[in-house]
Design a protein around this motif. Structure first.
Motif, PDB file in Angstrom:
ATOM      1  N   GLU B  12       0.849  -1.192   0.000  1.00 10.04           N
ATOM      2  CA  GLU B  12       0.000   0.000   0.000  1.00 10.04           C
ATOM      3  C   GLU B  12       0.885   1.243   0.000  1.00 10.04           C
ATOM      4  O   GLU B  12       0.656   2.207  -0.715  1.00 10.04           O
ATOM      5  CB  GLU B  12      -0.888  -0.006   1.243  1.00 10.04           C
ATOM      6  N   MET B 288      -6.882  11.066  -2.979  1.00  7.06           N
ATOM      7  CA  MET B 288      -7.597   9.851  -3.402  1.00  7.06           C
ATOM      8  C   MET B 288      -8.015  10.000  -4.862  1.00  7.06           C
ATOM      9  O   MET B 288      -8.448  11.043  -5.281  1.00  7.06           O
ATOM     10  CB  MET B 288      -8.819   9.635  -2.539  1.00  7.06           C
TER      11      MET B 288
ATOM     12  N   TYR C  12     -18.408   3.265   1.725  1.00  9.45           N
ATOM     13  CA  TYR C  12     -17.167   4.025   1.817  1.00  9.45           C
ATOM     14  C   TYR C  12     -16.205   3.484   0.781  1.00  9.45           C
ATOM     15  O   TYR C  12     -16.011   2.286   0.696  1.00  9.45           O
ATOM     16  CB  TYR C  12     -16.514   3.847   3.190  1.00  9.45           C
ATOM     17  N   ARG C  13     -15.654   4.379   0.013  1.00 11.08           N
ATOM     18  CA  ARG C  13     -14.692   3.930  -0.980  1.00 11.08           C
ATOM     19  C   ARG C  13     -13.339   3.754  -0.301  1.00 11.08           C
ATOM     20  O   ARG C  13     -12.855   4.649   0.370  1.00 11.08           O
ATOM     21  CB  ARG C  13     -14.584   4.980  -2.064  1.00 11.08           C
ATOM     22  N   THR C  14     -12.724   2.593  -0.441  1.00  7.33           N
ATOM     23  CA  THR C  14     -11.358   2.412   0.054  1.00  7.33           C
ATOM     24  C   THR C  14     -10.559   1.734  -1.042  1.00  7.33           C
ATOM     25  O   THR C  14     -11.102   1.340  -2.068  1.00  7.33           O
ATOM     26  CB  THR C  14     -11.287   1.522   1.305  1.00  7.33           C
ATOM     27  N   ASP C  18     -15.320  -1.361  -1.674  1.00 11.61           N
ATOM     28  CA  ASP C  18     -16.304  -0.587  -0.939  1.00 11.61           C
ATOM     29  C   ASP C  18     -16.593  -1.201   0.426  1.00 11.61           C
ATOM     30  O   ASP C  18     -16.822  -2.401   0.538  1.00 11.61           O
ATOM     31  CB  ASP C  18     -17.617  -0.518  -1.736  1.00 11.61           C
ATOM     32  N   PRO C  58     -14.709  10.063   1.357  1.00  9.29           N
ATOM     33  CA  PRO C  58     -14.891   8.802   0.637  1.00  9.29           C
ATOM     34  C   PRO C  58     -16.273   8.169   0.748  1.00  9.29           C
ATOM     35  O   PRO C  58     -16.468   7.071   0.265  1.00  9.29           O
ATOM     36  CB  PRO C  58     -13.829   7.904   1.289  1.00  9.29           C
TER      37      PRO C  58
END
Lengths: 316, 288, 320
Positions: B12, B288, C12-14, C18, C58
């Protein structure tokens, strides 16, 4: 047995340390072997400071804390290490108790390095497994993981397991379930109570939640701004609270068994330091206080069997 | 699944690092100059200080960057100068970081008297006008090499790093895992290096980058005002000579521009990288 | 019907996909109702509260319809929501203490907020002062900077501010959790006072502390892992819950008078699922003692008695 005798903690604050902040003033109580004592207070009551002083993480300004008759402030080096073999603590924030960049079980490795340097792997693993099982964890599920992969409840159990690796007799549990999920809270609480039963562990249970104190302990100490205002058996404290602060607390705490009564609670902010009089003076209802309360701090006196209060109304 | 997690975390980090344009651009420029500094000097047969050919020649196939008023090869000077610039950055920046880290960690963890004393020392070094001290020191040492210069730069650059690290240590020291280590009977020194320092890795890296850039700039300043190494070559020295012999007025741009541009590019790249890394390490700044 | 929420789904977008934080929430809050929203951390209660007013990345709007006083709220559109925010729907955020601009005097800040909504500060001032009296703040606070106020005072100031334009719905997000018990009681009772005086029509009080809700809420809605589990009047939820999760949750709460040595309370085994990849069907299934085949389908949130909604197949079966 752990005994606090006239323990105070004064912080010097201000530009040149000119002001004094009394975090804990003249606190005395004891935790007998194999008992759970609750230390109850709101934020700023000094309850955490007392826990930290017992754990030798914060030095005492005056007074003595003794464990099995030995003054703990004198302990150094090996003797201090020996003390930590018997006395350990678990804190409020399970996540902050772990170094986030290492795996969670590193806390066990540190204990091994420091306390059991010569122990063979096999013996150690057996010991570790035993204490993990004692706190209700499955070693295969929880070892070798990072803190964020475990739940708050598992992390707190880990810390208790860490303490069990040593020959601990006394545990300071500082708000250890306040950050846990409601559904897992009671399990950790039960675990503490069970350890007390099965191992004769003494526990100082620090909390702001009255119902938790009642659930787990036979004795409680109520703390307000660094002073013990009332202490005794939980039944007496809860059924016949005497100090105006304790009574206010009992009335204001949200309970599931009864609704709030129409008691006015004071909204005044924290007042200036009171150095001579009763600590509760400025919040005490007019009708109950006298001029004397402002000048003399009432001592803790016994009003009935197992029930002490520090209020001028009960001084005779 | 549990065992895969650290890899996931690292990937990540890598994912964000590679996606970050600032970091990519900065790193690209830096690597380019670093390779230049390593390989460059081998590509020329001329010594930077000997007279290699006709004077004041513009760039040609024989002399890639032209020659100076004295007929020295500018390319050779540039390549060697670049090398010494990186050495100054590494050693000067390294010392600055190291001293800053040790003092910052110690002051922050021990607190009390130790902190007071170290803090006073830090403040003293902090308010001393660094450049003037360097000038005085440089003036007393008749023969100066790049190494001595780097050490001096490093020894005067640490205070702000110490301050920043002290503040970080202060906040980490109150974390409960430090208490836990104390309750395990760990010694203070071990706690500082095994519990606190690892948590500041990203931060230390940023400190080093800034110290690196600062050292390069400091060295260039010293060289430019004529207090640089008496032996060897550096980019600042090149600029000093170019200005001294009126390269600007004579229109010898090939002498003046490369060292200045290179210093600007390297330091610029470092700062851009710093911003980029900040974004990578700090999830809140991630775009993001 | 003050607030109607239908099929509201918010993710929630991660990086890893989701997080299904809120799934098909359908419920209403009536005029004058104080609804408590309770559940464990990560159950979606804060997502639900915030999505009604501040749905920003998000967070991702998936589907659903929200109407407030018969007017549809464009919750997916941050810009258009500006018209409603503060005027029709307002929030007291969890960290209200830090919600104020530290460089502005409180009076000036209030004026700016009002003017951004095209409301005259001068005309509102008398009402503002009246409300400051109600929360026991002196009028001087208007000439103070936020730093001069204690945490509890700031909290009350934010309470006054967010309700100044008499919104239809006020969302209070964990506003009592950081307070001492005495202040907690005062703040909670002030919320009720705001409703009684008509400053707000209805309230959604988000908290993990069910005992606070027992004191002030008319109804309580329990959420688990992004799904609604049960909604009913406060008395029913506390004394006669129907969803197994609610039952176990309420049962696990220590009460004064209950001692470990006499009555050992039980928790809920297991832990909440990760919402990145939640289990199919009822999300409580894996921890539920009465789960059966049917639970692999998502149970609908159905009214089994007037005002009592439950999402549990077992309950439907025994009721049928």
């Amino acid at each position: 047995m752990l005994k606090l005798d006239g323990v105070s903690k004064v912080y010097r604050v201000g530009t040149f340390g000119g002001k004094e902040l009394h975090a804990v003033s003249n606190v005395s109580f004891e935790v007998p072997d194999g008992e759970v004592v609750s230390l109850i207070g709101e934020s700023g009551s000094g309850k955490t400071t007392i826990g930290r002083m017992i754990l030798r993480l914060t030095p005492i300004t005056s007074g003595t804390i003794s464990f099995n008759g030995v003054d703990i402030s004198t302990l150094q080096g090996e003797a201090l290490k020996d003390y930590y073999r018997q006395v350990q603590g678990v804190f409020q924030d399970p996540f902050s108790s772990y170094n986030p960049i290492f795996k969670a079980d590193r806390i066990f490795r540190i204990v091994r390095e420091e306390f059991f340097p010569g122990m063979k792997d096999q013996e150690w693993n057996g010991k570790l497994e035993d204490s993990l099982k004692a706190v209700g964890l499955n070693p295969a599920h929880v070892l070798n993981k990072f803190p964020h992969q475990l739940s708050g409840g598992q992390l707190q159990r880990f810390l208790i397991a860490r303490a069990l690796l040593l020959d601990i007799q006394f545990l300071v549990a500082d708000e250890i379930i306040s950050m846990l999920d409601a559904s897992t809270r009671i399990d950790v609480l039960n675990l503490l109570a069970d350890l007390k039963e099965s191992r004769g562990l003494s526990i100082l249970f620090i909390t702001h939640d009255l119902s938790l104190g009642y659930y787990i302990s036979e004795h409680a100490v109520i703390l307000y701004r660094g002073c013990v205002v009332e202490m005794g058996s939980t039944d007496r404290l809860y059924n016949t609270p005497l100090h105006p602060y304790t009574r206010m607390l009992m009335a204001a705490v949200p309970r599931l068994d009864k609704k709030w009564e129409k008691v006015e609670v004071e909204l005044r902010g924290k007042q200036s330091q009171i150095t001579t009089g009763c600590v509760y003076y400025d919040r005490c209802p007019e009708a109950e206080r006298s001029a004397d309360c402002l000048t003399h701090r009432p001592p803790l006196v016994q009003v009935e069997d197992d029930h002490f209060v520090a209020c001028s109304r009960y001084m005779e | 699944m549990a065992q895969e997690r650290p890899k996931e975390v690292r990937s990540e980090f890598l994912y964000f690092a590679l996606r970050n344009r600032k970091l990519r651009v900065g790193l690209g420029i830096l690597v380019f100059f670093l390779l230049f500094a390593i390989i460059g000097p081998f590509l020329t047969e001329y010594d930077p200080n000997t007279y290699a050919g006709p004077s004041a020649q513009p760039p040609s196939s024989e002399f890639w960057f032209g020659t100076t008023t004295f007929g020295q090869d500018v390319y050779s000077q540039f390549a060697h100068g670049l090398r010494s610039t990186f050495i100054v950055g590494l050693i000067g920046g390294g010392i600055g970081t190291l001293v800053g880290v040790v003092i910052g960690l110690l002051a922050g963890y021990r607190g009390g008297m130790v902190d007071e004393i170290l803090n006073m020392l830090t403040n003293i070094v902090l308010i001393i006008p660094t450049l003037s001290v360097l000038i005085i020191i440089a003036a007393y040492l008749a023969v100066r090499g790049i190494l001595t210069e780097s050490v001096f730069i490093g020894l005067t650059a640490w205070p702000w790093a110490a301050r920043a690290i002290r503040a970080q240590t202060f906040s980490l020291r109150t974390r409960e895992f430090v208490d836990l280590a104390r309750m395990s009977g760990r010694s203070s020194l071990r706690i500082v290096f095994t519990e606190i320092a690892p948590n500041m890795m990203s931060y230390l890296f940023l400190v080093f980058i800034l110290q690196f850039g600062g050292a390069i700039l400091n060295a260039a300043t010293l060289d430019f005002i004529g207090l640089g190494p008496t032996r060897g070559m550096s980019l600042g020295l090149m600029m000093n000579n170019a200005v001294l012999w009126a390269a600007l007025q004579l229109g010898m741009w090939w002498w003046l521009i490369p060292p200045g541009a290179a210093i600007a590019a390297i330091v610029g790249a470092l700062y851009v990288m710093n911003v980029g890394l900040d974004e990578v390490f700090n999830p809140k700044l991630r775009e993001m | 019907m003050s607030l109607q929420v239908e099929n509201l789904t918010v993710y929630y977008r991660t990086l890893r996909g989701d997080v299904q934080a809120l799934e098909n929430a359908t419920f209403t809050i009536a005029d004058g109702e104080i609804m408590g929203l309770a559940g464990e951390s990560g159950c979606g209660k804060t997502t639900l509260g915030h999505s009604l007013i501040y749905l920003k990345p998000p967070m991702r709007f998936i589907e659903g319809r929200v109407t407030l006083d018969n007017e549809e709220l464009p919750i997916w559109d941050m810009e258009r929501m500006n018209e409603f925010r503060f005027k029709k729907i307002s929030i007291i955020p969890q960290y209200a203490m830090n919600a104020m601009n530290p460089t502005r005097k409180i009076g000036k800040m209030t004026a700016e907020i009002l003017e951004s909504r095209k409301v005259s500060y001068k005309a509102t001032l008398p009402e503002l002062k009246r409300r400051l009296d109600l929360v026991e703040l002196s009028h001087d606070v208007l000439n103070m900077y936020p730093i001069e106020l204690s945490g509890g005072m700031k909290q009350r100031m934010v309470m006054v501010l967010s309700t100044l334009l008499n919104p239809s719905l006020l969302i209070a997000d964990e506003i009592t959790s950081a307070l001492d018990v005495s202040t907690q009681k005062a703040v909670a009772e002030m919320l009720v006072g705001f409703r009684d005086r008509g400053f707000v029509k209805s309230l959604m009080v988000i908290t993990h502390d069910i005992s606070i809700l027992y004191q002030i809420a008319d109804s309580i809605m329990i959420m688990y892992a992004g799904q609604l589990a049960e909604k009913a009047s406060t008395q029913v939820i506390i004394h006669n819950p129907r969803h197994p999760y609610t039952k176990m949750l309420i049962g696990s709460l220590p009460k004064v008078g209950v001692k470990h040595s006499k009555q050992r309370l039980a928790g809920i085994p297991g832990k909440p699922p990760l919402l990145l990849n939640p289990p199919v069907g009822c999300r409580f299934r894996e921890r539920c003692p009465v789960a059966f085949d049917k639970c692999f389908d998502v149970p609908p949130f159905i009214e089994i008695e007037p005002g009592h909604f439950v999402a549990c197949w077992k309950e439907f079966e025994s009721n049928a």
